[in-house]
Design a protein around this motif. Sequence first.
Motif, PDB file in Angstrom:
ATOM      1  N   ALA A  30       6.971   5.417  -2.856  1.00 27.92           N
ATOM      2  CA  ALA A  30       5.762   4.782  -3.377  1.00 27.92           C
ATOM      3  C   ALA A  30       5.635   3.358  -2.844  1.00 27.92           C
ATOM      4  O   ALA A  30       6.606   2.611  -2.779  1.00 27.92           O
ATOM      5  CB  ALA A  30       5.790   4.767  -4.893  1.00 27.92           C
ATOM      6  N   VAL A  31       4.421   3.006  -2.443  1.00 24.93           N
ATOM      7  CA  VAL A  31       4.112   1.646  -1.991  1.00 24.93           C
ATOM      8  C   VAL A  31       2.819   1.200  -2.659  1.00 24.93           C
ATOM      9  O   VAL A  31       1.976   2.005  -3.018  1.00 24.93           O
ATOM     10  CB  VAL A  31       3.949   1.546  -0.458  1.00 24.93           C
ATOM     11  N   SER A  32       2.674  -0.091  -2.816  1.00 21.56           N
ATOM     12  CA  SER A  32       1.451  -0.662  -3.366  1.00 21.56           C
ATOM     13  C   SER A  32       0.898  -1.637  -2.334  1.00 21.56           C
ATOM     14  O   SER A  32       1.560  -2.610  -1.978  1.00 21.56           O
ATOM     15  CB  SER A  32       1.730  -1.383  -4.679  1.00 21.56           C
ATOM     16  N   LEU A  33      -0.281  -1.370  -1.848  1.00 16.82           N
ATOM     17  CA  LEU A  33      -0.897  -2.222  -0.838  1.00 16.82           C
ATOM     18  C   LEU A  33      -1.665  -3.356  -1.500  1.00 16.82           C
ATOM     19  O   LEU A  33      -2.248  -3.179  -2.568  1.00 16.82           O
ATOM     20  CB  LEU A  33      -1.854  -1.398   0.028  1.00 16.82           C
ATOM     21  N   MET A  34      -1.667  -4.526  -0.862  1.00 17.45           N
ATOM     22  CA  MET A  34      -2.432  -5.670  -1.355  1.00 17.45           C
ATOM     23  C   MET A  34      -3.376  -6.131  -0.254  1.00 17.45           C
ATOM     24  O   MET A  34      -3.000  -6.229   0.908  1.00 17.45           O
ATOM     25  CB  MET A  34      -1.513  -6.816  -1.754  1.00 17.45           C
ATOM     26  N   LEU A  35      -4.628  -6.425  -0.654  1.00 16.98           N
ATOM     27  CA  LEU A  35      -5.625  -6.902   0.276  1.00 16.98           C
ATOM     28  C   LEU A  35      -6.519  -7.890  -0.445  1.00 16.98           C
ATOM     29  O   LEU A  35      -7.176  -7.543  -1.430  1.00 16.98           O
ATOM     30  CB  LEU A  35      -6.459  -5.730   0.820  1.00 16.98           C
ATOM     31  N   PHE A  36      -6.515  -9.148   0.015  1.00 10.38           N
ATOM     32  CA  PHE A  36      -7.321 -10.225  -0.577  1.00 10.38           C
ATOM     33  C   PHE A  36      -7.073 -10.357  -2.082  1.00 10.38           C
ATOM     34  O   PHE A  36      -8.002 -10.553  -2.867  1.00 10.38           O
ATOM     35  CB  PHE A  36      -8.807 -10.004  -0.320  1.00 10.38           C
ATOM     36  N   GLY A  37      -5.838 -10.210  -2.484  1.00 12.51           N
ATOM     37  CA  GLY A  37      -5.483 -10.366  -3.887  1.00 12.51           C
ATOM     38  C   GLY A  37      -5.662  -9.115  -4.720  1.00 12.51           C
ATOM     39  O   GLY A  37      -5.200  -9.041  -5.851  1.00 12.51           O
ATOM     40  N   TRP A  38      -6.308  -8.108  -4.177  1.00  9.46           N
ATOM     41  CA  TRP A  38      -6.488  -6.856  -4.896  1.00  9.46           C
ATOM     42  C   TRP A  38      -5.297  -5.957  -4.607  1.00  9.46           C
ATOM     43  O   TRP A  38      -4.920  -5.764  -3.461  1.00  9.46           O
ATOM     44  CB  TRP A  38      -7.778  -6.182  -4.456  1.00  9.46           C
ATOM     45  N   SER A  39      -4.699  -5.419  -5.649  1.00  8.97           N
ATOM     46  CA  SER A  39      -3.531  -4.566  -5.488  1.00  8.97           C
ATOM     47  C   SER A  39      -3.899  -3.120  -5.786  1.00  8.97           C
ATOM     48  O   SER A  39      -4.449  -2.808  -6.849  1.00  8.97           O
ATOM     49  CB  SER A  39      -2.425  -5.024  -6.444  1.00  8.97           C
ATOM     50  N   ALA A  40      -3.636  -2.252  -4.850  1.00  8.62           N
ATOM     51  CA  ALA A  40      -3.902  -0.825  -5.025  1.00  8.62           C
ATOM     52  C   ALA A  40      -2.787  -0.211  -5.860  1.00  8.62           C
ATOM     53  O   ALA A  40      -1.671  -0.735  -5.910  1.00  8.62           O
ATOM     54  CB  ALA A  40      -3.970  -0.142  -3.664  1.00  8.62           C
ATOM     55  N   PRO A  41      -3.063   0.892  -6.523  1.00  7.34           N
ATOM     56  CA  PRO A  41      -2.006   1.558  -7.280  1.00  7.34           C
ATOM     57  C   PRO A  41      -0.918   2.078  -6.337  1.00  7.34           C
ATOM     58  O   PRO A  41      -1.170   2.323  -5.150  1.00  7.34           O
ATOM     59  CB  PRO A  41      -2.722   2.711  -7.981  1.00  7.34           C
ATOM     60  N   ALA A  42       0.273   2.226  -6.865  1.00 12.31           N
ATOM     61  CA  ALA A  42       1.390   2.716  -6.062  1.00 12.31           C
ATOM     62  C   ALA A  42       1.131   4.172  -5.666  1.00 12.31           C
ATOM     63  O   ALA A  42       0.887   5.028  -6.509  1.00 12.31           O
ATOM     64  CB  ALA A  42       2.686   2.594  -6.829  1.00 12.31           C
ATOM     65  N   LEU A  43       1.155   4.425  -4.373  1.00 12.87           N
ATOM     66  CA  LEU A  43       0.946   5.759  -3.819  1.00 12.87           C
ATOM     67  C   LEU A  43       2.058   6.061  -2.825  1.00 12.87           C
ATOM     68  O   LEU A  43       2.666   5.146  -2.273  1.00 12.87           O
ATOM     69  CB  LEU A  43      -0.403   5.823  -3.097  1.00 12.87           C
ATOM     70  N   PRO A  44       2.292   7.335  -2.545  1.00 12.74           N
ATOM     71  CA  PRO A  44       3.256   7.643  -1.481  1.00 12.74           C
ATOM     72  C   PRO A  44       2.792   7.055  -0.142  1.00 12.74           C
ATOM     73  O   PRO A  44       1.587   6.938   0.113  1.00 12.74           O
ATOM     74  CB  PRO A  44       3.240   9.174  -1.431  1.00 12.74           C
ATOM     75  N   VAL A  45       3.726   6.700   0.699  1.00  8.82           N
ATOM     76  CA  VAL A  45       3.418   6.086   2.000  1.00  8.82           C
ATOM     77  C   VAL A  45       2.462   6.960   2.803  1.00  8.82           C
ATOM     78  O   VAL A  45       1.571   6.448   3.491  1.00  8.82           O
ATOM     79  CB  VAL A  45       4.716   5.857   2.808  1.00  8.82           C
ATOM     80  N   ALA A  46       2.600   8.253   2.704  1.00  7.52           N
ATOM     81  CA  ALA A  46       1.784   9.163   3.509  1.00  7.52           C
ATOM     82  C   ALA A  46       0.303   9.050   3.178  1.00  7.52           C
ATOM     83  O   ALA A  46      -0.537   9.250   4.053  1.00  7.52           O
ATOM     84  CB  ALA A  46       2.252  10.598   3.296  1.00  7.52           C
ATOM     85  N   VAL A  47      -0.055   8.719   1.950  1.00  3.57           N
ATOM     86  CA  VAL A  47      -1.471   8.676   1.566  1.00  3.57           C
ATOM     87  C   VAL A  47      -2.226   7.577   2.310  1.00  3.57           C
ATOM     88  O   VAL A  47      -3.253   7.868   2.947  1.00  3.57           O
ATOM     89  CB  VAL A  47      -1.613   8.546   0.036  1.00  3.57           C
ATOM     90  N   PRO A  48      -1.777   6.314   2.286  1.00  7.19           N
ATOM     91  CA  PRO A  48      -2.537   5.306   3.044  1.00  7.19           C
ATOM     92  C   PRO A  48      -2.491   5.532   4.553  1.00  7.19           C
ATOM     93  O   PRO A  48      -3.465   5.247   5.258  1.00  7.19           O
ATOM     94  CB  PRO A  48      -1.902   3.976   2.667  1.00  7.19           C
ATOM     95  N   VAL A  49      -1.387   6.068   5.053  1.00  9.66           N
ATOM     96  CA  VAL A  49      -1.295   6.319   6.492  1.00  9.66           C
ATOM     97  C   VAL A  49      -2.283   7.412   6.895  1.00  9.66           C
ATOM     98  O   VAL A  49      -3.013   7.277   7.884  1.00  9.66           O
ATOM     99  CB  VAL A  49       0.146   6.696   6.897  1.00  9.66           C
ATOM    100  N   MET A  50      -2.341   8.488   6.133  1.00 11.32           N
ATOM    101  CA  MET A  50      -3.271   9.569   6.447  1.00 11.32           C
ATOM    102  C   MET A  50      -4.721   9.108   6.251  1.00 11.32           C
ATOM    103  O   MET A  50      -5.601   9.499   7.009  1.00 11.32           O
ATOM    104  CB  MET A  50      -2.979  10.803   5.592  1.00 11.32           C
ATOM    105  N   ALA A  51      -4.965   8.266   5.238  1.00  7.69           N
ATOM    106  CA  ALA A  51      -6.316   7.735   5.030  1.00  7.69           C
ATOM    107  C   ALA A  51      -6.738   6.882   6.229  1.00  7.69           C
ATOM    108  O   ALA A  51      -7.887   6.978   6.700  1.00  7.69           O
ATOM    109  CB  ALA A  51      -6.371   6.925   3.745  1.00  7.69           C
ATOM    110  N   ALA A  52      -5.830   6.060   6.735  1.00 10.36           N
ATOM    111  CA  ALA A  52      -6.133   5.242   7.907  1.00 10.36           C
ATOM    112  C   ALA A  52      -6.399   6.128   9.126  1.00 10.36           C
ATOM    113  O   ALA A  52      -7.305   5.839   9.922  1.00 10.36           O
ATOM    114  CB  ALA A  52      -4.981   4.290   8.194  1.00 10.36           C
TER     115      ALA A  52
END
Length: 87
Positions: A30-52
């Motif tokens: 599980a990882v939690s991404l941060m962008l401009f102070g907004w923190s995404a919920p913790a998701l498996p690494v594969a989810v943001p990579v596949m979304a990208a």
Amino acid sequence: MRNLKRALAVLFVLILAAAVLFFVLENQQAVSLMLFGWSAPALPVAVPVMAALVVGLAIGPLLGAYGVQRSKRKIRASARQAVPASN
């Protein structure tokens, strides 16, 4: 020949699906991404990579089509200028 192409396409899709499945199963941390102070919920690494990957696969052809249309417009404009006006 058509059946061979279909078989190769099906084989390619199956290999690609197996690779994606293997990637997803191997990246369950599980990882939690941060962008401009907004923190995404913790998701498996594969989810943001596949979304990208999906976003990139969608944006790439759109930018390519835009470039082709822009080139066609430039070619048409230069062709119009090159044709002398007949009176």
